[in-house]
Structure formats: structure tokens, C-alpha cells
Design a protein around this motif. Structure first.
Motif, PDB file in Angstrom:
ATOM      1  N   ALA A  43      45.019 -94.772 -28.237  1.00  0.00           N
ATOM      2  CA  ALA A  43      44.531 -95.986 -27.563  1.00  0.00           C
ATOM      3  C   ALA A  43      43.429 -95.518 -26.610  1.00  0.00           C
ATOM      4  O   ALA A  43      43.085 -94.462 -26.198  1.00  0.00           O
ATOM      5  CB  ALA A  43      45.445 -96.646 -26.810  1.00  0.00           C
ATOM      6  N   THR A  81      41.862-101.164 -27.465  1.00  0.00           N
ATOM      7  CA  THR A  81      43.246-100.769 -28.205  1.00  0.00           C
ATOM      8  C   THR A  81      43.950-100.562 -26.924  1.00  0.00           C
ATOM      9  O   THR A  81      43.705-100.005 -25.870  1.00  0.00           O
ATOM     10  CB  THR A  81      42.837 -99.777 -29.103  1.00  0.00           C
ATOM     11  OG1 THR A  81      42.409 -98.467 -28.608  1.00  0.00           O
ATOM     12  CG2 THR A  81      41.807-100.077 -30.300  1.00  0.00           C
ATOM     13  N   HIS A  88      41.299-110.126 -31.305  1.00  0.00           N
ATOM     14  CA  HIS A  88      41.227-108.976 -30.673  1.00  0.00           C
ATOM     15  C   HIS A  88      40.181-108.833 -29.767  1.00  0.00           C
ATOM     16  O   HIS A  88      39.367-109.862 -29.493  1.00  0.00           O
ATOM     17  CB  HIS A  88      41.131-107.926 -31.644  1.00  0.00           C
ATOM     18  CG  HIS A  88      40.006-108.014 -32.654  1.00  0.00           C
ATOM     19  ND1 HIS A  88      39.743-108.758 -33.506  1.00  0.00           N
ATOM     20  CD2 HIS A  88      38.595-107.148 -32.288  1.00  0.00           C
ATOM     21  CE1 HIS A  88      38.426-108.677 -34.139  1.00  0.00           C
ATOM     22  NE2 HIS A  88      37.880-107.835 -33.431  1.00  0.00           N
ATOM     23  N   THR A 141      44.525-104.603 -29.532  1.00  0.00           N
ATOM     24  CA  THR A 141      44.704-104.292 -31.041  1.00  0.00           C
ATOM     25  C   THR A 141      45.560-102.690 -30.701  1.00  0.00           C
ATOM     26  O   THR A 141      45.208-101.925 -29.736  1.00  0.00           O
ATOM     27  CB  THR A 141      43.393-103.991 -31.723  1.00  0.00           C
ATOM     28  OG1 THR A 141      42.827-105.343 -31.684  1.00  0.00           O
ATOM     29  CG2 THR A 141      43.729-103.365 -33.052  1.00  0.00           C
ATOM     30  N   ASN A 177      46.231 -98.830 -31.657  1.00  0.00           N
ATOM     31  CA  ASN A 177      45.629 -97.618 -32.143  1.00  0.00           C
ATOM     32  C   ASN A 177      46.750 -96.448 -31.608  1.00  0.00           C
ATOM     33  O   ASN A 177      47.181 -96.737 -30.426  1.00  0.00           O
ATOM     34  CB  ASN A 177      44.193 -97.203 -31.867  1.00  0.00           C
ATOM     35  CG  ASN A 177      43.549 -96.304 -32.701  1.00  0.00           C
ATOM     36  OD1 ASN A 177      44.043 -95.013 -32.286  1.00  0.00           O
ATOM     37  ND2 ASN A 177      42.651 -96.673 -33.381  1.00  0.00           N
ATOM     38  N   ASN A 210      45.793-106.123 -36.835  1.00  0.00           N
ATOM     39  CA  ASN A 210      46.496-106.419 -35.655  1.00  0.00           C
ATOM     40  C   ASN A 210      47.089-107.750 -36.063  1.00  0.00           C
ATOM     41  O   ASN A 210      47.412-107.754 -37.494  1.00  0.00           O
ATOM     42  CB  ASN A 210      45.226-106.851 -34.805  1.00  0.00           C
ATOM     43  CG  ASN A 210      45.625-106.716 -33.337  1.00  0.00           C
ATOM     44  OD1 ASN A 210      46.350-106.153 -32.736  1.00  0.00           O
ATOM     45  ND2 ASN A 210      44.842-107.995 -32.644  1.00  0.00           N
TER      46      ASN A 210
END
Length: 678
Positions: free
Chosen positions: A415, A442, A193, A410, A412, A5
């Protein structure tokens, strides 16, 4: 370890995140998105116009699939080339190291302090203060939350209305027991995060965040600078920028107006009065016939002059976000601290830096005199470039917005949350699947419908990190083969030998010795992009025909074909399926089944794309059942199998009135269920 991140979290108009609810994809209708092309592998930026030039909704470019002028679903809002911290980078201004930290919930004291964990403060002090300021917007954070907070079926607008009413009734925000569903954490891998403090149900709203700042996008049409509705013929008499009317010229605008006047986009009162006097004097000396001709020519000249002035106003939209930020920083200490704390990437070697210098920094510093520190202005530009969200408002306008807490999400590629936006621009963060306590919260900075090559390229260029999530490391992309063409030797899918290396050789997944270079793969993408550019995304026959042609070269679930299929499904959203022939119905059903299978692997159940595709799957299956396309036992199994999908679609589609209606589908499902069971 997955991804570094903290790239800022500005996810803009991605299909999975940015908040577009008008279509399957952020460009509305059509085949929007990108195809591997030109050796750049897409290089998707947004409207800033550099590093690959995948402009967020205005033109076709090499490597982009664009239908009706949109490549949509690109990077976040204003051109995410400002970047973030690189894989081994360090935190920016205000990211200082601090003392001890606590985790979890805190009782009393009236704040959300203690919702921080990690090895040190990591620059989260200002975010902790900001988190406290969000309490009046988040009734669910109370240990004893109002009952309506647990109702997942409430629409976003209802949640906002209930929240406002609740906040107005509350006399004090001190001495309350707070148990926020997330805490701010800091680590070397992820930077700052958010982590779940308890188990989170799928569909739960864990954050309601008003915009810190909203601003018109650089390439917007003439919109009101205050309410962002379409402006007609009214402009601020002082600065020349567009407004709905005098009522929208607020005290806040007057602070900006004093700066914007220096652009010279409107004549002074004295000059206008002097010019009118001269013209009237000269007209009075002409004969009636000459006066009529002169007045016609004068009107034409004035119209041309006003048209040119309006173009100049639009051209200077690019400075509005920076000017608005400078004014806000001057008048609000917390805003100033947040701007310095938000992630940004000021790097003179980047093309984005040079674009900002020419289009924004020079104008703000030299012409407007709004700041004398070029580093500060570049800093503000980078914050917007990195963190701005593409915000769809209720009346169709799309603006840019800063949401500091949501910027800590963050990345991904699959997510566990997704952003929604209310009509007036409040951000609601909802989980799209079950999230256990301790899990990182995320979002997806890219479009999940992009192949790995495109997603990685976008993240490297705009966010300055390489994603190493499960999907990115899997050459088959979780079994979807989203980036695979067909092997020239045996027809099996071709996959990258090293998915995280954009230069790696591509090999046959079927085991034959055929290979392809990364350049050849990109070249095929460019060729396909050129063949699709400008296609009408509202013509289902053309979309299906093109998809069949491309299947000669691409794996059936290649991302270009999936986009074509998604666009086909988008054309039937408001179609009465009873008017389709049996052949048409079965063709579209096959498309929906294919797309649904891919989406289920790539996205969580409660994303916008999942439920929009799911809606069409349910509708098509119900129509097939109505026509008796299957045996009674099979029909019973299908009805039971649709139950969960019907519930998921009904839940999510009810969150926003801009989503397709599902009421009639639910009623038809209930009626067919009753008929089959009896």
C-alpha cells in the motif's frame, strides 16, 4: 487491473494498517500471526469466531502461530466475515447511478463538491456530503492552508491540537477555496475509491477523520462504555453496563440505556429496596453470632451474584455496536445515510450471517425491541464486519471504529498509505511513499507479513475478492520467498506453480522435478504452528533457537522465520546494546539485516514496521561501529549509507509518542559521524 475494491476498507489491527504502535505487530510482543495450516490455509478471521477461527487475540488455533495468547494482525476488528462485493458484484443500497461528475478542486461555495470522478455518481453523493463535513478537521485541504500543514515532522497529537485550534478560530466555512488531495472515483473494477488529485509527498497527512462511531469490542475487558478507559467497580444503575463513574453517563448513553435496560442486567430500584428490607428484617431477628455468620454468607452470595452479573454484561458487549448504530441512525440523518451507503455483504449462506443472527440480531430484535426489521440489523452487522477499524486508544484500550471516508481506500498488498490513530481515536491517513497525481490511494486489508496463500485466503473469505497485485502474482513474492519451504530434493525454495490458485501444485524453484501438493504445504504449516503455539515471545534465546531448528525445513525468509526474527528484534527495543557480547551482537545483527532486506521489498519506506526494523538496524550498526568491527573506510561508507534510514526513522517514530524513542540514537549517530569524519 489489480484488485476489485470495494470491500469496505476495514483493515483493523494489521501491522501495516490498523494503527498498533506498541510493538512490531498488532499483538504487541511475540510471534503473532498465522501459519499455513489445517487445509484452511489460515482462514484468518477476527473475534467473530467463524470461518477458520483465527481469534484476534485470545486463543491458539490450528494454523496460527500464537505467542502469549495473541494471533493478532488478523482481519479487521469485529470479524470481517460480513464481506464485501464479490469480484463481479454490484454496489449496495444507496449506490445509485447519477449524472455528470467533475474532478479536481473547487473554488468557493464552502463545500468539497466536485471531488468525484467516474462514469456516474455510483452512490458517492452521501460521501461527498460527508467529505464536506470533514473540512473543519482538515486544514490542509484549503488552497491557502496554514503553514504548519506542510510540516511533516509534526506529531499526530500536535496536528490534532493545531487543527482544533484552527477550527475554533475560523468563523465560517463558506466561501473558501478547497483543494482536497484526493477525490472519490467510481469504476467497475474498484467500485468507489480514492484518487490523488496532486502529487503527494511521502509522509504527508492527507486525511484526518474523527470516528463516526466507536464501540467496545465483543471480547473486551470491563471498560467504560463512554470513554473506554478501564472501569473499576461502577456500573450504570439503570442498564448495568460499566462506566468510570457517574460523570461518564452522558446524554448519549441515556438514549442507549433505555434499550439496554431490557437485558435485565441490573435489578430495578423497587426490587433492590424490597430485597434489602427483607434481608435487614430477617437479620434483625437473629442472635449476634447467627447474624455474623449470615452476613458472611450473604456477602459471599452477593459477590458471586455480582461476578455473574458482570460476566453477563461482558457477554452482551457483542450487541453494543449495533445498538449504538441504531440510536445514531435515529438521531442523525447523515449517519443513517452513511450506514446504508457503506459496503456490506448480507448473505444467508455465510457462517457469519448465522453467528450474527444468534448473537446480535435475535437479541436486538426480540429481547431489546430496538428494531423490528431483521434485515436492517443484519445490514448494520455487515457494515461493522466489513468496515470497522481496530483502534488503539492512548490508554491501551482497543475499540472498533467506523471511518466512512477511510473505508473507501482500495486494497493493495504494498500500500501507499497507512492509518495512524490519536489517543482519542481520530484517524490520520499518511502516505508512506511518494504518490503521483492520478494514482489510486491504497491500504492493505491484510498483514503484509503473511505469505500469499494466507493473504489470498483471508481476502477471499472476508472480503470476497482475489487480489491480483504484482506481489500476489509473483510466485517468489517479490523475491522474498515468504511462503516457501525447502525442496526435499535439492534444498531450493518451493513455490506455487499458480500463486492465485490455492489448490495448485508447488514446484522446486531450483529446477529439480520435486513437487508438493497444496495439502502437503498446508500440513507442514499446521505442524509448525503446533510446535510454536504458546511460546514466550519475550525470550530471545528461545526464539533464535527455534528459528534455527525450523531452517531445516523452511527457506531462510519463510514468513514464520521472519516473524520469529521480528519478535527477536522486538525483545531488544529497550536493551542497552553495550551489554551484549560480541557473539550476541553479531547474531542479532545478522537477523536484523535479513529482516530489513525482506521488509524493504514488501513495504514502503515509511510504514511502522519499516521504521521499527530500521531503528534496530541503525542501533546495531552504530554499536558495531563503536566496537570497531570494521575498517575506517568501510565505517565511513556505512555512516553515509545510514543517513536516509536515520531520517526516515526519525520522521515516522516522532509521529506517535507510543513508538520507541529515537532521540538517543540520532545523537549517537551524529557523534559517531563527527568522530569518523574527523
Amino acid at each position: 487491473m489489480e484488485n476489485v475494491n470495494e470491500s469496505g476498507g476495514g483493515v483493523g489491527g494489521c501491522a501495516s494498517n490498523g494503527g498498533d504502535v506498541g510493538g512490531f505487530m498488532s499483538g504487541g510482543s511475540g510471534v503473532v500471526g498465522c501459519v499455513n495450516g489445517g487445509g484452511d490455509v489460515g482462514r484468518c478471521a477476527s473475534s467473530g469466531g467463524d470461518v477458520g477461527k483465527c481469534v484476534s487475540g485470545d486463543s491458539d488455533v490450528v494454523g496460527c502461530v500464537s505467542v502469549r495468547g495473541g494471533v493478532g494482525e488478523c482481519a479487521s476488528s469485529g470479524g470481517d466475515m460480513g464481506g464485501c462485493m464479490s469480484s463481479g458484484g454490484s454496489n449496495v443500497v444507496a449506490c445509485v447511478s447519477g449524472g455528470g461528475v467533475m474532478g479536481g478542486c473547487v473554488s468557493g461555495g464552502g463545500g468539497v463538491r466536485g471531488c468525484v470522478s467516474g462514469d456516474g455518481d455510483g452512490g458517492v453523493g452521501v460521501f461527498e456530503e460527508y467529505l464536506t463535513s470533514l473540512l473543519p478537521h482538515n486544514a490542509a485541504w484549503l488552497a491557502k492552508a496554514p503553514p504548519w500543514c506542510s510540516n511533516l515532522a509534526l506529531s499526530n497529537e500536535t496536528v490534532l491540537a493545531n487543527t482544533k485550534a484552527w477550527a475554533e478560530r475560523r468563523a465560517s466555512w463558506t466561501e473558501v477555496d478547497i483543494c482536497a488531495p484526493m477525490r472519490i472515483s467510481v469504476s467497475e473494477v474498484y467500485g468507489r475509491h480514492l484518487v490523488a488529485t496532486r502529487d503527494l509527498r511521502a509522509g504527508e497527512m492527507i486525511l484526518l477523520e474523527p470516528p463516526l462511531l466507536l464501540a467496545l469490542r465483543a471480547k473486551s475487558a470491563p471498560y467504560c462504555s463512554n470513554c473506554f478507559k478501564r472501569a473499576q467497580n461502577f456500573s450504570c444503575p439503570e442498564c448495568g453496563f460499566f462506566f468510570c463513574g457517574a460523570d461518564c453517563i452522558t446524554a448519549e448513553h441515556r438514549l442507549e440505556c433505555g434499550i439496554l435496560q431490557r437485558l435485565g442486567l441490573t435489578a430495578s430500584h423497587e426490587n433492590r429496596h424490597h430485597e434489602e428490607s427483607l434481608i435487614n428484617d430477617r437479620l434483625s431477628k437473629l442472635s449476634p453470632e447467627q447474624r455474623a455468620q449470615a452476613e458472611t454468607l450473604l456477602q459471599q452470595s452477593l459477590s458471586a451474584s455480582e461476578h455473574q452479573r458482570r460476566l453477563e454484561v461482558l457477554r452482551h458487549y457483542v450487541v453494543l455496536a449495533t445498538v449504538r448504530t441504531l440510536v445514531a441512525m435515529e438521531n442523525n440523518p447523515l449517519t443513517k445515510r452513511l450506514i446504508f451507503a457503506l459496503q456490506g455483504h448480507v448473505n444467508q449462506s455465510l457462517q457469519r450471517y448465522k453467528v450474527n443472527q444468534k448473537n446480535i440480531v435475535d437479541v436486538v430484535v426480540q429481547r431489546l425491541g430496538a428494531a423490528n426489521n431483521t434485515e436492517l440489523v443484519h445490514r448494520i452487522c455487515s457494515v461493522w464486519d466489513t468496515n470497522a477499524f481496530d483502534v488503539p486508544l492512548g490508554w491501551g484500550t482497543r475499540v472498533h471504529g467506523l471511518y466512512p471516508m477511510s473505508s473507501l481506500l482500495t486494497h493493495n498488498c504494498r500500500a501507499n498509505t497507512q492509518q495512524w490513530f490519536t489517543a482519542e481515536g481520530h484517524l490520520l491517513l499518511r502516505t508512506v511513499q511518494y504518490v503521483p497525481a492520478g494514482a489510486i490511494i491504497t491500504t492493505c486489508y491484510t498483514d503484509p507479513q503473511w505469505a500469499t496463500l494466507l493473504r489470498q485466503d483471508h481476502l477471499r473469505v472476508s472480503k470476497h475478492f482475489t487480489c491480483t497485485c504484482e506481489r500476489c502474482q509473483d510466485a517468489t513474492e517479490l523475491g522474498t520467498f515468504l511462503g516457501s519451504s525447502q525442496c526435499a530434493g535439492c534444498g531450493a525454495p518451493v513455490v506455487s506453480s499458480q500463486p492465485l490458485d490455492p489448490t495448485a501444485v508447488w514446484v522446486c524453484h531450483g529446477g529439480c522435478p520435486q513437487t508438493a501438493t497444496a495439502k502437503e504445504v498446508a500440513g507442514l504449516g499446521a505442524k509448525i504452528g503446533r510446535s510454536i503455539g504458546g511460546m514466550d515471545g519475550q525470550d530471545p534465546v528461545a526464539l533464535i533457537s527455534l528459528a534455527r531448528q525450523l531452517q531445516q525445513h523452511l527457506h531462510p525468509t519463510h514468513h514464520v522465520l521472519i516473524r520469529l526474527h521480528v519478535s527477536t528484534l522486538n525483545t531488544i527495543v529497550n536493551t542497552d546494546l553495550r551489554l551484549m557480547s560480541d557473539e550476541e551482537l553479531e547474531t542479532v545483527w545478522a537477523i536484523a539485516s535479513l529482516v530489513s532486506g525482506v521488509v524493504k521489498r514488501l513495504e514502503a519506506p515509511l510504514t511502522r514496521l519499516s521504521v521499527r526494523v530500521g531503528r534496530e538496524v541503525v542501533r546495531l550498526q552504530l554499536e558495531r561501529l563503536r566496537r570497531g568491527r570494521m575498517m575506517t573506510g568501510e565505517a565511513t561508507d556505512i555512516i553515509k549509507g545510514l543517513s536516509e534510514q536515520v531520517n526516515e526513522c526519525g520522521l515516522v517514530l516522532g509521529w506517535d509518542s507510543r513508538m520507541p524513542d529515537f532521540t538517543d540514537v540520532v545523537q549517537e549517530y551524529a557523534a559517531l559521524t563527527h568522530t569518523i569524519n574527523h
